[in-house]
Write an enzyme that holds these catalytic residues in place. Structure first.
Site, short mmCIF file in Angstrom:
data_model
loop_
_atom_site.label_atom_id
_atom_site.label_comp_id
_atom_site.label_asym_id
_atom_site.label_seq_id
_atom_site.Cartn_x
_atom_site.Cartn_y
_atom_site.Cartn_z
N HIS A 40 45.05 5.51 38.11
CA HIS A 40 43.43 5.68 38.08
C HIS A 40 43.02 6.83 37.04
O HIS A 40 42.02 7.18 36.44
CB HIS A 40 43.39 6.03 39.52
CG HIS A 40 42.23 4.82 40.37
ND1 HIS A 40 40.11 5.24 39.85
CD2 HIS A 40 41.93 3.70 40.30
CE1 HIS A 40 39.97 3.56 40.08
NE2 HIS A 40 40.72 3.29 41.06
N ASP A 90 34.64 9.53 45.66
CA ASP A 90 33.62 8.45 46.69
C ASP A 90 35.59 7.12 46.31
O ASP A 90 34.71 6.02 47.42
CB ASP A 90 32.74 7.68 45.09
CG ASP A 90 32.13 8.93 45.15
OD1 ASP A 90 31.47 9.18 46.33
OD2 ASP A 90 31.11 8.90 44.20
N GLU A 128 23.85 11.94 47.16
CA GLU A 128 24.67 11.67 46.28
C GLU A 128 23.28 10.49 45.21
O GLU A 128 21.89 10.51 46.49
CB GLU A 128 25.63 10.76 45.93
CG GLU A 128 27.10 11.53 45.55
CD GLU A 128 27.92 10.19 45.42
OE1 GLU A 128 27.97 9.88 45.15
OE2 GLU A 128 29.53 11.06 45.84
#
Length: 533
Positions: A111, A173, A284
């Site tokens: 990633h 997240d 957030e």
């Protein structure tokens, strides 16, 4: 004539020629093992005693990552069955010395954004092959924890720890990332204001250094290596095992979104929430630029507090700021939590008609991004270039940043979400390798763009990269004190500026734990066989 010539060649010679061409073609295609003995012999790889395996074909997967912009083919991929496999391989390459030019990159779930997990003509370690130790929960005592492999996914840790009524304290997240990958950066999400990043919730590590040594480290044992590796961008060692702090897990989550049109009111409320003793468990936010039909988009998973008022709200053409908060609770605490949420919301200055809420199980909340991933994959929109830009911005300059970036540089938000939320510096340990702003409160701003290969408009890769460059140039010219999170630079001079006064310490650690600069070449901080300073 051709038939006559062939008929004059002895059958034995024809077979030899045929065999030669077959061997040549197989080497060109790199699809068989016929070429590998020469590679293996030239680097002494046949001498290695491994429980896992080294592969020289089908290495293309190790030359790609989520960023989908860089592709560097490795020489080989190591699929380790044990930590010893990694140590033996790294030590073997270390003993070859600087002249071999071989490098090693640890790759988790791939990633990374800028080729950081790649190793051009080097070795890539497939960390997901490392299944030992199995996830082991220690639930007894006041401070529960879990021991996991560096190649384990956070979603798997969550599922296993929930069986004991426990969960890690801090998250990203997106949970389909490996432990070693996030701990090499920081690991940040909406819980970081309270618990700090993931690197602030680690008790112990096992690391394979650039010398091929297997070292246990913690705040009390090999302390310097421990803090070097945390947030160290893979420069000092490969994380093969981690001991992570756990806490009691809730059953459910009250998930709430409200909107603001005033940026100062939005940030004032965010800062109030992260500084309060009694507050939400997750804070957030994100920016919405020129987005139409926003409320209908939310209604699939959120309900409006007042449907009549919400129906009159229009978002077209406006720059709005969404505060996203969550309160965790158990089934028996529903009424008490409802009152607490009502009290907290009463202190905020959001647009009253834009209160939307949802109640979902804890695991569904934490794994919410995976739902979006499934949808994007089904449309062929997941494996596209992701030129993301992640910045850490001091509280004192966030308004100046927003005025220029959200009003002038970014003219729409169709390319992906723009996250923005504050965290407390007191929850970060300055002994780690992460570089953050100097102020007590700073913001993460993440411009998470996706580029469409067929696009020639705002979704086109070069257009997004130009926007990113304009943002960075503005931050530099305005002297905002910004630091990149998940940083990427192409020259060492830029890395020196990024680390600032901490550069000399970073170089010292590199010299101590990876003296040949073999590890994580994709970060482009050091080059093998070149001096560090």
């Amino acid at each position: 004539m051709r038939k006559q010539l062939i008929s004059r060649i002895p059958l034995k010679n024809i077979l030899v020629i045929r065999s030669f061409f077959l061997l040549l073609l197989s080497c060109i295609a790199v699809k068989t093992n016929l070429c590998f003995p020469s590679i293996s012999a030239s680097y002494g790889l046949g001498m290695l005693s491994l429980e896992g395996r080294l592969t020289f074909d089908e290495v293309q997967h190790a030359a790609r990552d989520f960023g989908n912009r860089y592709q560097f083919l490795p020489l080989a991929v190591l699929h380790p069955a044990s930590v010893s496999d990694i140590a033996v391989t790294v030590k073997h390459i270390f003993q070859k010395g600087a002249s071999s030019q071989l490098t090693v990159a640890a790759r988790g779930h791939g990633h990374s954004l800028q080729g950081q997990s790649q190793a051009h003509r080097g070795f890539v370690v497939n960390m997901e092959s490392l299944k030992n130790p199995k996830i082991k929960i220690y639930s007894a005592g006041k401070f529960p924890f879990v021991d996991v492999s560096g190649g384990e996914l956070w979603i798997n840790i969550l599922r296993e720890s929930l069986k004991y009524g426990l969960a890690p304290k801090s998250w990203t997240d997106y949970l389909h990332l490996t432990v070693g990958g996030t701990l090499s950066n920081a690991g940040i999400s909406g819980q970081a204001f309270r618990h700090g990043p993931q690197i602030s919730n680690v008790h112990q590590l096992e690391v394979v250094t650039g010398k091929g040594e297997i070292v246990k480290c913690s705040p009390d044992q090999n302390e310097d290596l421990f803090y070097s590796v945390l947030g160290g961008l893979g420069q000092f060692g490969i994380i093969t095992q981690a001991r992570i702090s756990l806490e009691p897990a809730p059953d459910m989550v009250k998930w709430i979104r409200v909107l603001y049109s005033d940026f100062k009111a939005f940030t004032r409320d965010q800062e109030y929430l992260i500084s309060s003793e009694k507050t939400f468990d997750y804070v957030e936010g994100f920016v919405i630029i020129n987005r139409t039909d926003l409320m209908n988009h939310w209604r699939s998973s959120f309900s409006p507090q007042d449907p009549v008022q919400a129906s009159h709200f229009t978002s077209s053409g406006k720059t709005l700021f969404c505060l996203e908060v969550a309160k965790y609770y158990d089934h028996g605490d529903t009424d008490e939590v409802a009152k607490e949420v009502e009290m907290l919301l009463s202190q905020l200055s959001y647009i009253s008609s834009t209160l939307f809420f949802s109640e979902i199980p804890y695991i569904e909340f934490l794994d919410r991004v995976h739902v979006s991933e499934i949808k994007l994959r089904s449309k062929g929109l997941w494996e596209v270039p992701h030129p993301w830009l992640n910045l850490l911005i001091p509280k004192s300059t966030i308004t100046k940043f927003a005025e220029e970036v959200f009003s002038t540089i970014l003219t729409d938000s169709s390319k992906g979400p723009i996250l923005i939320y504050p965290v407390n510096k007191s929850k970060w340990d300055n002994r780690t390798s992460v570089v953050i702003p100097e102020e007590d409160v700073f913001y993460l701003v993440a411009v998470l763009s996706s580029a469409l290969p067929s696009s020639t408009g705002n979704d086109e890769l070069d257009h997004i990269l130009q926007q990113n460059r304009r943002i960075l140039d503005f931050c530099k010219a305005a002297n905002l004190g910004v630091k990149q999170y998940l940083p990427h630079y192409s020259r060492q001079e830029e890395w020196k500026v990024h680390f600032g006064p901490r550069w000399e310490g970073f170089v010292r650690r590199k010299s101590a734990y990876d003296p040949l600069a073999m590890l994580a070449p994709g970060q482009r901080i050091f080059q093998k066989a070149l001096p560090f300073s």
